[in-house]
Design an enzyme around this catalytic site. Structure first.
Site, PDB file in Angstrom:
ATOM      1  N   MET A  37      -4.003 -10.117   0.237  1.00  0.00           N
ATOM      2  CA  MET A  37      -4.194 -11.223   1.183  1.00  0.00           C
ATOM      3  C   MET A  37      -5.198 -10.800   2.259  1.00  0.00           C
ATOM      4  SD  MET A  37      -0.609 -13.253   1.390  1.00  0.00           S
ATOM      5  CE  MET A  37       0.189 -12.208   2.559  1.00  0.00           C
ATOM      6  N   LEU A  40      -7.562  -5.545   4.785  1.00  0.00           N
ATOM      7  CA  LEU A  40      -7.338  -4.384   3.919  1.00  0.00           C
ATOM      8  C   LEU A  40      -7.160  -3.102   4.720  1.00  0.00           C
ATOM      9  CD1 LEU A  40      -9.944  -5.160   1.108  1.00  0.00           C
ATOM     10  CD2 LEU A  40      -7.576  -5.925   1.310  1.00  0.00           C
ATOM     11  N   HIS A  41      -6.279  -2.261   4.215  1.00  0.00           N
ATOM     12  CA  HIS A  41      -6.030  -0.948   4.832  1.00  0.00           C
ATOM     13  C   HIS A  41      -6.064   0.113   3.731  1.00  0.00           C
ATOM     14  CE1 HIS A  41      -2.033  -1.489   3.186  1.00  0.00           C
ATOM     15  NE2 HIS A  41      -1.915  -2.631   3.847  1.00  0.00           N
ATOM     16  N   GLY A  43      -3.868   1.549   2.077  1.00  0.00           N
ATOM     17  CA  GLY A  43      -3.014   1.276   0.921  1.00  0.00           C
ATOM     18  C   GLY A  43      -3.777   0.455  -0.119  1.00  0.00           C
ATOM     19  N   HIS A  44      -4.478  -0.597   0.362  1.00  0.00           N
ATOM     20  CA  HIS A  44      -5.271  -1.420  -0.560  1.00  0.00           C
ATOM     21  C   HIS A  44      -6.395  -0.591  -1.184  1.00  0.00           C
ATOM     22  CE1 HIS A  44      -3.856  -4.751   2.270  1.00  0.00           C
ATOM     23  NE2 HIS A  44      -3.403  -5.137   1.105  1.00  0.00           N
ATOM     24  N   GLN A 160       8.939  -7.443  -4.695  1.00  0.00           N
ATOM     25  CA  GLN A 160       7.801  -8.217  -5.224  1.00  0.00           C
ATOM     26  C   GLN A 160       7.283  -7.588  -6.519  1.00  0.00           C
ATOM     27  OE1 GLN A 160       4.347  -9.838  -2.856  1.00  0.00           O
ATOM     28  NE2 GLN A 160       3.306  -8.027  -3.608  1.00  0.00           N
ATOM     29  N   MET A 191       2.033   1.626   5.407  1.00  0.00           N
ATOM     30  CA  MET A 191       0.872   0.812   5.799  1.00  0.00           C
ATOM     31  C   MET A 191       1.059  -0.630   5.346  1.00  0.00           C
ATOM     32  SD  MET A 191      -2.483   2.924   5.950  1.00  0.00           S
ATOM     33  CE  MET A 191      -2.490   4.507   6.771  1.00  0.00           C
ATOM     34  N   SER A 192       0.714  -1.544   6.236  1.00  0.00           N
ATOM     35  CA  SER A 192       0.852  -2.973   5.954  1.00  0.00           C
ATOM     36  C   SER A 192      -0.130  -3.705   6.866  1.00  0.00           C
ATOM     37  CB  SER A 192       2.285  -3.407   6.301  1.00  0.00           C
ATOM     38  OG  SER A 192       2.338  -4.799   6.518  1.00  0.00           O
ATOM     39  N   ARG A 194       0.471  -6.262   8.349  1.00  0.00           N
ATOM     40  CA  ARG A 194       1.244  -6.774   9.490  1.00  0.00           C
ATOM     41  C   ARG A 194       1.451  -5.707  10.568  1.00  0.00           C
ATOM     42  NH1 ARG A 194       3.825 -10.138   5.280  1.00  0.00           N
ATOM     43  NH2 ARG A 194       3.428 -12.300   5.875  1.00  0.00           N
TER      44      ARG A 194
HETATM   45  O1  PAF Z   1       1.361  -8.505  -1.610  1.00  0.00           O
HETATM   46  C1  PAF Z   1       0.539  -9.393  -1.296  1.00  0.00           C
HETATM   47  O2  PAF Z   1      -0.436  -9.153  -0.579  1.00  0.00           O
HETATM   48  C2  PAF Z   1       0.745 -10.807  -1.805  1.00  0.00           C
HETATM   49  O3  PAF Z   1       2.097 -11.138  -1.876  1.00  0.00           O
HETATM   50  C3  PAF Z   1       0.055 -11.057  -3.165  1.00  0.00           C
HETATM   51  C4  PAF Z   1       0.654 -10.215  -4.269  1.00  0.00           C
HETATM   52  C5  PAF Z   1      -1.438 -10.783  -3.037  1.00  0.00           C
HETATM   53  C6  PAF Z   1       0.229 -12.539  -3.556  1.00  0.00           C
HETATM   54  O4  PAF Z   1      -0.303 -13.392  -2.614  1.00  0.00           O
END
Ligand code: PAF
Length: 286
Positions: A37, A40-41, A43-44, A160, A191-192, A194
């Site tokens: 979403m 980005l940090h 973790g991404h 998730q 890391m998030s 948020r």
């Molecule tokens: O983990 C996330 O960032 C979201 O839930 C995802 C998997 C991109 C779906 O919108």
């Protein structure tokens, strides 16, 4: 982070990406997808780098998915910074950034959702009604648009990841779901995106989440099997640091069912809590 000369190409429309993906697959290229979403940090970045290592083409989707947010949640304030994110994606080696507008993803209000009635209302789902149906539905759409051979998700969002694996298996998606380990700040905070909402003090105090989880892991390693005592160890650390617990649960790591009063093996502690107004989640395997 590896520095790549190439910039990521930004694609804004689903039909355009679907066309590109079909072409790449026809050329025998493997596609890795990292759904995000944005904001980005590290973790991404670790997910992107993992994908770049084992696929010919990596697509990063950046889409703040409205259907996974509740009415009183942070959809409007969720951080959005496409250009900075796209730069990071390019540096990490991603070829394509897919950044659709909500109107592209949802030209009509969504009527067809993917549900998992057995698991979507447990744990985080109990406090975020509709959240997991929103996640599964957008991930299913992203799989159909990007047509990845492999898709990469952080283990931080443990429930998730489990639900996505289960969806891919139940619905025969021909994509391999890869989970990647949680990347943490120096104080252990997972890391998030948020984490940006936290004040300096809250960020420091939120290190207690992982400290609590590690305390439970240590106790379990020393032979403690009482679920109540293990949960208390987590709660105590977080509450001492002024965090507010939403839930602490101990579940079986393979099916996500609660373990009951005795914790033997294959167990995972899940926690959600608030520091200030920010909701944070984490987990540890026992
Ligand atoms: O983990 C996330 O960032 C979201 O839930 C995802 C998997 C991109 C779906 O919108």
């Amino acid at each position: 982070m590896r520095k790549h000369a190439e910039k990521s190409k930004i694609i804004r429309s689903s039909p355009a990406l679907q066309k590109i993906s079909k072409k790449m697959l026809a050329q025998g290229k493997s596609i890795g997808l990292v759904p995000t979403m944005g904001a980005l940090h590290k973790g991404h970045v670790s997910l992107i780098e993992k994908s770049v290592k084992s696929n010919d083409v990596t697509i990063v989707s950046i889409f703040v998915n409205p259907v996974q947010f509740g009415a009183n949640e942070d959809f409007a304030k969720y951080p959005r910074r496409l250009l900075a994110d796209a730069k990071l994606c390019g540096e990490a080696g991603a070829s394509i950034v897919f950044a659709p507008e909500p109107k592209d993803m949802y030209p009509l209000p969504l009527q067809t959702f993917v549900h998992n009635p057995a698991l979507e209302n447990l744990y985080c789902g109990a406090y975020r009604p509709g959240h997991f149906a929103g996640v599964l539905s957008v991930v299913a759409k992203l799989f159909n648009i990007a047509m990845p051979c492999k898709a990469y998700f952080g283990e931080k969002d443990f429930q998730q990841l489990h639900l996505i694996r289960r969806m891919a298996c139940d619905l025969n998606f021909s994509v391999k779901i890869i989970g990647a380990r949680t990347i943490r700040e120096k104080n252990g905070l997972a890391m998030s995106s948020r984490n940006e909402y936290l004040s300096t003090e809250e960020r420091a105090a939120a290190g207690s989440i992982y400290a609590g989880l590690l305390a439970a892991k240590k106790l379990h390693g020393q032979g403690e099997v009482s679920a109540a005592k293990l949960k208390s160890a987590v709660k105590e650390r977080i509450e001492r640091a002024s965090g507010k617990i939403q839930y602490v649960e101990i579940v079986n790591k393979n099916d996500l069912m609660p373990v009951g009063t005795k914790v033997l093996r294959n167990a995972v502690v899940l926690v959600a809590c608030y520091f200030g107004k920010t909701r944070l989640i984490d987990h540890v395997e026992l």
